[in-house]
Scaffold this motif. Structure first.
Motif, PDB file in Angstrom:
ATOM      1  N   ASP A 118     -19.958   5.192   6.825  1.00 38.94           N
ATOM      2  CA  ASP A 118     -19.649   4.120   5.877  1.00 38.94           C
ATOM      3  C   ASP A 118     -19.228   2.874   6.656  1.00 38.94           C
ATOM      4  N   PRO A 119     -20.191   2.013   7.012  1.00 42.77           N
ATOM      5  CA  PRO A 119     -19.852   0.817   7.791  1.00 42.77           C
ATOM      6  C   PRO A 119     -18.840  -0.088   7.108  1.00 42.77           C
ATOM      7  N   ALA A 120     -18.914  -0.209   5.783  1.00 43.48           N
ATOM      8  CA  ALA A 120     -17.976  -1.080   5.073  1.00 43.48           C
ATOM      9  C   ALA A 120     -16.547  -0.586   5.242  1.00 43.48           C
ATOM     10  N   GLU A 121     -16.364   0.747   5.174  1.00 40.60           N
ATOM     11  CA  GLU A 121     -15.037   1.304   5.389  1.00 40.60           C
ATOM     12  C   GLU A 121     -14.581   1.060   6.825  1.00 40.60           C
ATOM     13  N   GLY A 122     -15.514   1.181   7.765  1.00 43.68           N
ATOM     14  CA  GLY A 122     -15.179   0.912   9.159  1.00 43.68           C
ATOM     15  C   GLY A 122     -14.668  -0.503   9.352  1.00 43.68           C
ATOM     16  N   VAL A 123     -15.325  -1.467   8.724  1.00 42.29           N
ATOM     17  CA  VAL A 123     -14.877  -2.854   8.819  1.00 42.29           C
ATOM     18  C   VAL A 123     -13.505  -3.016   8.175  1.00 42.29           C
ATOM     19  N   ARG A 124     -13.311  -2.432   7.011  1.00 42.29           N
ATOM     20  CA  ARG A 124     -12.014  -2.550   6.327  1.00 42.29           C
ATOM     21  C   ARG A 124     -10.887  -1.984   7.188  1.00 42.29           C
ATOM     22  N   ASN A 125     -11.130  -0.854   7.813  1.00 42.33           N
ATOM     23  CA  ASN A 125     -10.094  -0.255   8.647  1.00 42.33           C
ATOM     24  C   ASN A 125      -9.791  -1.116   9.860  1.00 42.33           C
ATOM     25  N   ALA A 126     -10.825  -1.667  10.466  1.00 39.59           N
ATOM     26  CA  ALA A 126     -10.609  -2.551  11.609  1.00 39.59           C
ATOM     27  C   ALA A 126      -9.756  -3.749  11.212  1.00 39.59           C
ATOM     28  N   GLN A 184     -25.697  -9.268   6.442  1.00 39.76           N
ATOM     29  CA  GLN A 184     -25.005  -8.025   6.080  1.00 39.76           C
ATOM     30  C   GLN A 184     -23.649  -7.920   6.757  1.00 39.76           C
ATOM     31  N   LEU A 185     -23.608  -8.215   8.047  1.00 36.51           N
ATOM     32  CA  LEU A 185     -22.334  -8.148   8.760  1.00 36.51           C
ATOM     33  C   LEU A 185     -21.361  -9.190   8.232  1.00 36.51           C
ATOM     34  N   GLY A 186     -21.853 -10.387   7.994  1.00 41.41           N
ATOM     35  CA  GLY A 186     -20.988 -11.442   7.483  1.00 41.41           C
ATOM     36  C   GLY A 186     -20.392 -11.098   6.136  1.00 41.41           C
ATOM     37  N   ALA A 187     -21.201 -10.516   5.257  1.00 35.90           N
ATOM     38  CA  ALA A 187     -20.709 -10.133   3.933  1.00 35.90           C
ATOM     39  C   ALA A 187     -19.642  -9.049   4.036  1.00 35.90           C
ATOM     40  N   ALA A 191     -15.754  -9.648   2.928  1.00 34.01           N
ATOM     41  CA  ALA A 191     -15.215  -8.790   1.869  1.00 34.01           C
ATOM     42  C   ALA A 191     -13.949  -8.073   2.309  1.00 34.01           C
ATOM     43  N   ALA A 192     -13.810  -7.854   3.616  1.00 35.54           N
ATOM     44  CA  ALA A 192     -12.630  -7.164   4.142  1.00 35.54           C
ATOM     45  C   ALA A 192     -11.459  -8.107   4.382  1.00 35.54           C
ATOM     46  N   GLY A 193     -11.651  -9.397   4.129  1.00 37.16           N
ATOM     47  CA  GLY A 193     -10.540 -10.332   4.249  1.00 37.16           C
ATOM     48  C   GLY A 193     -10.500 -11.115   5.534  1.00 37.16           C
ATOM     49  N   VAL A 194     -11.658 -11.339   6.140  1.00 39.27           N
ATOM     50  CA  VAL A 194     -11.729 -12.094   7.390  1.00 39.27           C
ATOM     51  C   VAL A 194     -12.485 -13.394   7.167  1.00 39.27           C
ATOM     52  N   GLU A 195     -11.948 -14.464   7.707  1.00 48.37           N
ATOM     53  CA  GLU A 195     -12.645 -15.746   7.691  1.00 48.37           C
ATOM     54  C   GLU A 195     -13.465 -15.848   8.968  1.00 48.37           C
ATOM     55  N   ILE A 196     -14.770 -15.959   8.818  1.00 41.79           N
ATOM     56  CA  ILE A 196     -15.669 -15.961   9.972  1.00 41.79           C
ATOM     57  C   ILE A 196     -15.559 -17.280  10.724  1.00 41.79           C
ATOM     58  N   GLY A 197     -15.358 -17.172  12.027  1.00 42.30           N
ATOM     59  CA  GLY A 197     -15.311 -18.353  12.869  1.00 42.30           C
ATOM     60  C   GLY A 197     -16.645 -18.664  13.523  1.00 42.30           C
ATOM     61  N   ALA A 198     -17.378 -17.608  13.901  1.00 45.89           N
ATOM     62  CA  ALA A 198     -18.657 -17.808  14.577  1.00 45.89           C
ATOM     63  C   ALA A 198     -19.473 -16.528  14.510  1.00 45.89           C
ATOM     64  N   VAL A 199     -20.786 -16.705  14.524  1.00 47.27           N
ATOM     65  CA  VAL A 199     -21.731 -15.591  14.639  1.00 47.27           C
ATOM     66  C   VAL A 199     -22.618 -15.880  15.831  1.00 47.27           C
ATOM     67  N   HIS A 200     -22.814 -14.875  16.679  1.00 51.40           N
ATOM     68  CA  HIS A 200     -23.608 -15.065  17.884  1.00 51.40           C
ATOM     69  C   HIS A 200     -24.728 -14.032  17.955  1.00 51.40           C
ATOM     70  N   GLY A 201     -25.888 -14.472  18.382  1.00 53.02           N
ATOM     71  CA  GLY A 201     -26.950 -13.551  18.737  1.00 53.02           C
ATOM     72  C   GLY A 201     -26.761 -13.125  20.180  1.00 53.02           C
ATOM     73  N   VAL A 202     -26.816 -11.835  20.438  1.00 50.78           N
ATOM     74  CA  VAL A 202     -26.591 -11.288  21.778  1.00 50.78           C
ATOM     75  C   VAL A 202     -27.863 -10.601  22.251  1.00 50.78           C
ATOM     76  N   ARG A 203     -28.220 -10.841  23.505  1.00 50.19           N
ATOM     77  CA  ARG A 203     -29.453 -10.293  24.069  1.00 50.19           C
ATOM     78  C   ARG A 203     -30.659 -10.746  23.254  1.00 50.19           C
ATOM     79  N   VAL A 204     -30.742 -12.050  23.044  1.00 48.86           N
ATOM     80  CA  VAL A 204     -31.883 -12.616  22.337  1.00 48.86           C
ATOM     81  C   VAL A 204     -33.143 -12.481  23.187  1.00 48.86           C
TER      82      VAL A 204
END
Length: 252
Positions: A118-126, A184-187, A191-204
């Motif tokens: 359950d990735p959503a639960e994983g994010v919430r716990n983090a 998907q990751l941003g949503a 939803a878990a209560g985090v304000e996104i500061g930046a999104v990065h592509g890694v190993r493009v």
């Protein structure tokens, strides 16, 4: 501080390390602390825990693998940071059996969501492990990078399957159980209560460049690192990145 992984592995970690180090510096400034409490979920043998500890921060590594934790003990001893890093066996779903809620100034959740039920639960716990205003560093496999890699290798049926599969898998032999888009990751993070500061592509580009070129061409690794850094924050490249990195702060 220089990137913690040299030389080839820097292609995989340089972008993440640079933004993570800046985020930790901001937390130091915001909290007035000299030493932060950092949680590294799925931290394995300490690829990030060791360099974070070298900055002077306390790091708790939670990992389900006893072998990884054994390797961590050896690594932190060799690095001279055994007094700052502790390892405990556990996973993201049972996180609060081994660490306190709201006990950390920063949480690293790298390479975890791909493997949990359950990735959503994983994010919430983090996020629940963070203090208000704490920094979340989330790194997960990107869907687009896998599709592109299979197509460029001539495996067009597998590329199409990955593109249309709900989990982003290209077949039964795919070693990665789940992949994500930036949306998907941003949503999940928001939803878990985090304000996104930046999104990065890694190993493009790094996973698409022939290894022999990087290993033998003078200056190729540094040039490729600069290219990766330049493309990392551009949304146009997020859809083809092998991994996606989301950095944000827990709302107070």
């Amino acid at each position: 501080m220089s990137d913690p992984q040299r030389p080839r592995a820097s292609l995989r970690t340089a972008v993440v390390w640079d933004v993570l180090e800046e985020a930790l510096d901001r937390r130091v400034e915001a909290t007035g602390k000299d030493r932060l409490d950092v949680l590294d979920t799925g931290g394995g043998s300490g690829n990030f825990a060791v360099p974070v500890a070298r900055l002077g921060h306390r790091v708790t590594v939670v990992d389900p693998s006893p072998n990884a934790l054994f390797a961590l003990e050896r690594r932190i001893s060799e690095a001279g940071v055994a007094d700052l890093v502790s390892g405990v066996q556990g996973d993201i779903h049972d996180l609060f059996d081994v660490v306190p809620r709201a006990g950390f100034d920063a949480v690293l959740c790298h390479g975890v969501l791909e493997y949990v039920d359950d990735p959503a639960e994983g994010v919430r716990n983090a996020v629940e492990a963070l203090r208000p205003g704490g920094a979340l560093s989330l790194l997960a496999a990107g869907l687009g990078g896998a599709v592109l890699a299979r197509a460029l290798a001539g495996h067009f049926t597998e590329a199409l399957r990955a593109l249309t599969d709900p989990a982003g898998r290209w077949g039964e032999g795919d070693p990665v159980p789940r992949r994500f888009t930036a949306e998907q990751l941003g949503a999940a993070v928001e939803a878990a209560g985090v304000e996104i500061g930046a999104v990065h592509g890694v190993r493009v580009f790094a996973d698409l460049v022939p290894g022999v070129l990087v290993d033998t061409e003078p200056g190729a690794i540094d040039a490729l690192n600069r290219l990766e850094a330049a493309a990392a924050e551009l949304p146009a490249f997020h859809s083809v990145a092998t991994q996606l990195h989301v950095l944000g702060e827990k709302r107070g």
